[in-house]
Design a protein around this motif. Sequence first.
Motif, PDB file in Angstrom:
ATOM      1  N   VAL A  92       0.855  -1.180   0.000  1.00  0.00           N
ATOM      2  CA  VAL A  92       0.000   0.000   0.000  1.00  0.00           C
ATOM      3  C   VAL A  92       0.897   1.238   0.000  1.00  0.00           C
ATOM      4  CG1 VAL A  92      -1.817   1.279   1.189  1.00  0.00           C
ATOM      5  CG2 VAL A  92      -1.769  -1.231   1.316  1.00  0.00           C
ATOM      6  N   PHE A  93       0.699   2.106  -0.991  1.00  0.00           N
ATOM      7  CA  PHE A  93       1.455   3.356  -1.073  1.00  0.00           C
ATOM      8  C   PHE A  93       0.568   4.527  -0.658  1.00  0.00           C
ATOM      9  CE2 PHE A  93       4.930   1.395  -3.375  1.00  0.00           C
ATOM     10  CZ  PHE A  93       6.004   2.222  -3.035  1.00  0.00           C
ATOM     11  N   HIS A  94       1.099   5.353   0.243  1.00  0.00           N
ATOM     12  CA  HIS A  94       0.423   6.573   0.680  1.00  0.00           C
ATOM     13  C   HIS A  94       1.231   7.760   0.150  1.00  0.00           C
ATOM     14  CE1 HIS A  94      -1.990   4.215   3.602  1.00  0.00           C
ATOM     15  NE2 HIS A  94      -0.866   3.504   3.719  1.00  0.00           N
ATOM     16  N   LEU A  95       0.694   8.450  -0.845  1.00  0.00           N
ATOM     17  CA  LEU A  95       1.379   9.569  -1.472  1.00  0.00           C
ATOM     18  C   LEU A  95       0.773  10.875  -0.996  1.00  0.00           C
ATOM     19  CD1 LEU A  95       1.476   8.195  -5.145  1.00  0.00           C
ATOM     20  CD2 LEU A  95       3.034   7.703  -3.257  1.00  0.00           C
ATOM     21  N   VAL A  96       1.622  11.829  -0.644  1.00  0.00           N
ATOM     22  CA  VAL A  96       1.163  13.156  -0.232  1.00  0.00           C
ATOM     23  C   VAL A  96       1.847  14.175  -1.124  1.00  0.00           C
ATOM     24  CG1 VAL A  96       1.001  14.835   1.632  1.00  0.00           C
ATOM     25  CG2 VAL A  96       0.862  12.395   2.150  1.00  0.00           C
ATOM     26  N   THR A  97       1.056  15.051  -1.742  1.00  0.00           N
ATOM     27  CA  THR A  97       1.580  16.087  -2.619  1.00  0.00           C
ATOM     28  C   THR A  97       0.934  17.415  -2.261  1.00  0.00           C
ATOM     29  OG1 THR A  97       1.984  16.655  -4.935  1.00  0.00           O
ATOM     30  CG2 THR A  97      -0.141  15.640  -4.412  1.00  0.00           C
ATOM     31  N   ASN A  98       1.057  18.420  -3.139  1.00  0.00           N
ATOM     32  CA  ASN A  98       0.464  19.729  -2.867  1.00  0.00           C
ATOM     33  C   ASN A  98      -0.771  19.950  -3.737  1.00  0.00           C
ATOM     34  OD1 ASN A  98       1.625  20.153  -5.391  1.00  0.00           O
ATOM     35  ND2 ASN A  98       3.314  21.387  -4.580  1.00  0.00           N
ATOM     36  N   GLU A  99      -1.386  21.094  -3.536  1.00  0.00           N
ATOM     37  CA  GLU A  99      -2.628  21.409  -4.246  1.00  0.00           C
ATOM     38  C   GLU A  99      -2.427  21.456  -5.754  1.00  0.00           C
ATOM     39  OE1 GLU A  99      -6.586  22.200  -4.681  1.00  0.00           O
ATOM     40  OE2 GLU A  99      -5.705  22.182  -2.681  1.00  0.00           O
ATOM     41  N   ILE A 100      -1.282  21.976  -6.182  1.00  0.00           N
ATOM     42  CA  ILE A 100      -1.047  22.165  -7.618  1.00  0.00           C
ATOM     43  C   ILE A 100      -0.964  20.830  -8.349  1.00  0.00           C
ATOM     44  CG2 ILE A 100       0.611  23.063  -9.298  1.00  0.00           C
ATOM     45  CD1 ILE A 100       1.374  25.187  -7.265  1.00  0.00           C
ATOM     46  N   ASN A 101      -0.325  19.859  -7.747  1.00  0.00           N
ATOM     47  CA  ASN A 101      -0.083  18.577  -8.427  1.00  0.00           C
ATOM     48  C   ASN A 101      -1.056  17.483  -8.006  1.00  0.00           C
ATOM     49  OD1 ASN A 101       2.690  18.972  -9.921  1.00  0.00           O
ATOM     50  ND2 ASN A 101       2.954  19.895  -7.900  1.00  0.00           N
ATOM     51  N   TYR A 102      -2.007  17.811  -7.151  1.00  0.00           N
ATOM     52  CA  TYR A 102      -2.899  16.778  -6.605  1.00  0.00           C
ATOM     53  C   TYR A 102      -3.720  16.101  -7.707  1.00  0.00           C
ATOM     54  CZ  TYR A 102      -6.840  14.761  -4.055  1.00  0.00           C
ATOM     55  OH  TYR A 102      -7.807  13.913  -3.579  1.00  0.00           O
ATOM     56  N   ALA A 103      -4.417  16.888  -8.519  1.00  0.00           N
ATOM     57  CA  ALA A 103      -5.283  16.299  -9.554  1.00  0.00           C
ATOM     58  C   ALA A 103      -4.454  15.515 -10.572  1.00  0.00           C
ATOM     59  CB  ALA A 103      -6.079  17.397 -10.254  1.00  0.00           C
ATOM     60  N   ALA A 104      -3.292  16.052 -10.949  1.00  0.00           N
ATOM     61  CA  ALA A 104      -2.466  15.370 -11.941  1.00  0.00           C
ATOM     62  C   ALA A 104      -1.958  14.035 -11.400  1.00  0.00           C
ATOM     63  CB  ALA A 104      -1.289  16.268 -12.328  1.00  0.00           C
ATOM     64  N   MET A 105      -1.547  14.004 -10.125  1.00  0.00           N
ATOM     65  CA  MET A 105      -1.037  12.757  -9.559  1.00  0.00           C
ATOM     66  C   MET A 105      -2.158  11.738  -9.371  1.00  0.00           C
ATOM     67  SD  MET A 105       1.654  12.320  -6.386  1.00  0.00           S
ATOM     68  CE  MET A 105       2.871  13.354  -7.210  1.00  0.00           C
TER      69      MET A 105
END
Length: 456
Positions: A258-271
Motif C-alpha cells: 500500500v502506497f500513501h502519497l502526499v503532494t500539494n494542491e497544484i499537483n494533486y489532480a495530476a497525480m
Amino acid sequence: MRRRGDSFRRAGRRKISNVVWWVLSAFVLLLFFLLVSKARHIEPRPSIPKRRYRNDKFVEGMNMTEEMLSPTSVARQVNDQIALAKAFVVIAKESKNLQFAWDLSAQIRNSQLLLSSAATSRRPLTVLESEPTIRDMALLLYQAQQLLHYDSATMIMRLKASIQSLEEQMSSLADKSSKYGQIAAEEVPKSLYCLGVRLTTEWFQNLQTKERSLKADDSNKLTDNSLYHFCVFSDNIIATSVVVNSTALNSKSPEKVVFHLVTNEINYAAMKAWFAMSMDNLRGVTVEVQKFEDFSWLNASYVPVLKQLQDSDTQSYYFSGHNDDGRTPIKFRNPKYLSMLNHLRFYIPQVFPALKKVVFLDDDVVVQKDLSALFSIDLNKNVNGAVETCMETFHRYHKYLNYSHPLIRSHFDPDACGWAFGMNVFDLVEWRKRNVTGIYHYWQEKNVDRTLWKLG
C-alpha cells in the motif's frame, strides 16, 4: 754338468713373471693418477667471452631516486635549480619579460637533458661534466634575484596571489556547477512540460478516471496494519511513479503493498489521474493520494517551521542567498526547503493516525528488490531504522549543527552518527509514545534565528 730339477727352474721363472706384473700394474696405476690430476686442472673455455666495462659497478649499484635525495648529490643540485627556475619563468611571463622567460626555459631544457643522460646511463653526475650547466643556470638565477629583483619574498607573494586566484575561480565554478546540477536534476524533458496540465484536464473531464481513484481511496487496505505500508511525500509525478512502479515490480506480494502519497494542491489532480490511469500496471498495489492542504492540524500555530517558512527574511535567505556573503553552501539554500513537503516527514504519525509501522521512501529512490523484509525488522523500541552512513565522517552531527552555540554543545555529541532520509522504517507506536514530534517542535522554536542549523 748336472742340471737342476724342473721344479727349481719353474719356481725361478714364476718369481720373475710376478715381479714384471707388479711393475706393470704400478705403472698403470701411476699413469691413471697422473691423468686424473691433470683433468682436474683443466678449465672449460667459455663459449662467449664476457666483456668488462668501466661503469659495470654503477649499473648494479646506482639508484637515481637515491641520487636525487642525497644532500651531496650533483643531480639534486641540478634538480633544485630547475624547480627554482620554473617558478621564475611564471613570474617573468606575468611581468611580460618574455625574453628572460625564454632564456630560463632553454636552460631548464639543458639541465633536464643532463639529468636524463645520467638516468639513461645509470651513472651519477660528476662535477666536471655538470659544471657548465650548473654555472649557466646559476647565472640566470642570479640575474632574476639581483638584476630583475625577483627575490624569494616577491616570488612567494606572487605565487600565493596566483593560488588564491585559482581557489576563488574553483569556488565560483563549484558554486555554478551545484546550481546547474540542481536545475538539471529538477527539470523535466521538454516533451513533459505540459504533463501536469494534460493530467489535470484528464482528471476533471474523465469521470471514469475519478471513479477508479475513488475505489482505491475507499479500500480497507489503507488502514490494515498487516499489510506493507509505504509513504512518499513529493510534488514530482514522474519521480514518484518510478518509486511506486519499481517497488511493485520487485515485490513478491504486490497485493499486500500500500502506497500513501502526499503532494500539494497544484499537483494533486495530476497525480491522482496518473495513478488512476496506471492502476492496471501496478500488479495489484494500492495507491492513495492526498494533499497536505487538507490536513486541518497543519497550521502555523501548531507547526513552528510553517511559521518560519512564511517569514519574509527566511524566504529572502533561500531565494536570494546574498545576505550571508556566500558563507552557506548553495545546497543548503535550495528553495525546495521552503516546501512543506520537505518537513512533513516529521509529522508522519499525524498524517497516518491508524498505522503502526511505515517505510518512508524519498522520491529519488529506485527499488531493486523485495522490501517486505523491512516490516519484520525488530527495532528494539527504537523509533527509526535507517541505513548506516557514518563509515568515516559523513553524516556526523558536526557536519550539520553549529557547535559554536552553547545549546548545541551541551546536548549533542559532535561525532554522533546522524542518518539520512531516503529509506527509513518508522515505528509509529514508539514515535507517539516518545512524542518525537514535540521534541522536534522544541528545537525548531530554539532555531528561529537559524543559528543552531540551517533549514533542510
